[in-house]
Design a protein around this motif. Sequence first.
Motif, PDB file in Angstrom:
ATOM      1  N   ALA A   1      -5.178   8.791   9.761  1.00 38.69           N
ATOM      2  CA  ALA A   1      -4.363   7.705  10.271  1.00 38.69           C
ATOM      3  C   ALA A   1      -4.634   6.716   9.803  1.00 38.69           C
ATOM      4  O   ALA A   1      -3.446   5.728   9.438  1.00 38.69           O
TER       5      ALA A   1
ATOM      6  N   GLY B   1      -1.995   4.905   7.547  1.00 38.33           N
ATOM      7  CA  GLY B   1      -1.585   2.770   8.295  1.00 38.33           C
ATOM      8  C   GLY B   1      -1.466   2.225   7.496  1.00 38.33           C
ATOM      9  O   GLY B   1      -0.989   1.481   6.700  1.00 38.33           O
ATOM     10  N   SER B   2      -3.018   1.650   6.558  1.00 40.49           N
ATOM     11  CA  SER B   2      -3.146   1.393   5.679  1.00 40.49           C
ATOM     12  C   SER B   2      -2.822   1.063   4.525  1.00 40.49           C
ATOM     13  O   SER B   2      -2.459  -0.045   3.776  1.00 40.49           O
TER      14      SER B   2
ATOM     15  N   THR C   1       0.283   2.503   3.755  1.00 37.34           N
ATOM     16  CA  THR C   1       1.244   2.328   4.489  1.00 37.34           C
ATOM     17  C   THR C   1       1.374   0.227   4.776  1.00 37.34           C
ATOM     18  O   THR C   1       2.726  -0.068   3.846  1.00 37.34           O
ATOM     19  N   ALA C   2       1.087   0.417   5.292  1.00 32.39           N
ATOM     20  CA  ALA C   2       0.847  -1.426   5.495  1.00 32.39           C
ATOM     21  C   ALA C   2       0.984  -2.341   4.277  1.00 32.39           C
ATOM     22  O   ALA C   2       1.653  -3.281   4.048  1.00 32.39           O
TER      23      ALA C   2
ATOM     24  N   GLY D   1       6.866  -3.973  12.717  1.00 35.31           N
ATOM     25  CA  GLY D   1       6.588  -2.508  12.593  1.00 35.31           C
ATOM     26  C   GLY D   1       5.604  -2.776  11.876  1.00 35.31           C
ATOM     27  O   GLY D   1       4.005  -2.305  11.908  1.00 35.31           O
ATOM     28  N   LEU D   2       4.746  -4.078  10.805  1.00 33.83           N
ATOM     29  CA  LEU D   2       3.339  -4.176  10.420  1.00 33.83           C
ATOM     30  C   LEU D   2       2.755  -4.227  10.623  1.00 33.83           C
ATOM     31  O   LEU D   2       1.521  -3.289  10.922  1.00 33.83           O
TER      32      LEU D   2
ATOM     33  N   ILE E   1       1.519  -0.968  12.987  1.00 27.43           N
ATOM     34  CA  ILE E   1       0.471  -0.327  12.126  1.00 27.43           C
ATOM     35  C   ILE E   1      -0.650  -0.693  12.492  1.00 27.43           C
ATOM     36  O   ILE E   1      -1.651   0.010  12.526  1.00 27.43           O
ATOM     37  N   ILE E   2      -0.743  -1.985  11.532  1.00 27.31           N
ATOM     38  CA  ILE E   2      -2.250  -2.670  11.416  1.00 27.31           C
ATOM     39  C   ILE E   2      -2.722  -2.367  13.202  1.00 27.31           C
ATOM     40  O   ILE E   2      -3.817  -2.197  13.374  1.00 27.31           O
TER      41      ILE E   2
ATOM     42  N   GLY F   1      -2.149   0.224  15.840  1.00 29.01           N
ATOM     43  CA  GLY F   1      -2.600   1.716  16.055  1.00 29.01           C
ATOM     44  C   GLY F   1      -3.442   1.865  15.090  1.00 29.01           C
ATOM     45  O   GLY F   1      -4.609   2.723  15.561  1.00 29.01           O
ATOM     46  N   VAL F   2      -4.413   1.508  13.724  1.00 29.31           N
ATOM     47  CA  VAL F   2      -5.520   1.310  13.358  1.00 29.31           C
ATOM     48  C   VAL F   2      -6.349   1.277  13.652  1.00 29.31           C
ATOM     49  O   VAL F   2      -7.335   2.072  13.760  1.00 29.31           O
TER      50      VAL F   2
END
Length: 110
Positions: free
Chosen positions: A65, A69-70, A72-73, A94-95, A98-99, A101-102
């Motif tokens: 994950a 996630g990292s 993708t960002a 959205g970015l 993601i950040i 969430g990480v």
Amino acid sequence: MRDSTYAWLVLAASVLAEVAGTMALRHSDGFTRLIPSLITGLCYTAAIWLMAVSVRNLAVGLAYAVWAGSGTAVTALLGIILFEESASLLRLSGLGLIISGVVVLNLSAQ
């Protein structure tokens, strides 16, 4: 160095290798240009190998994950910076998610 610290550093290197491979993929022109195509393959191979090394000491779900996630960002941010891709409020939000969430995944693992 503690095993978990080493694992996180290896995971970070895996993310960087994956991002570098994706940037090279952009320049490979559908794998029609030799050097960017070779760089893509080498970077993706390194990314998977480094991920395999990191999950010796990290939970695979958490590691994947964070990696996904990292990667993708960072890739999306580089797309905005280097390739003048859209930097709309929705994309940046959205970015941010993601950040976030990480970060939450990392906090929950501790």
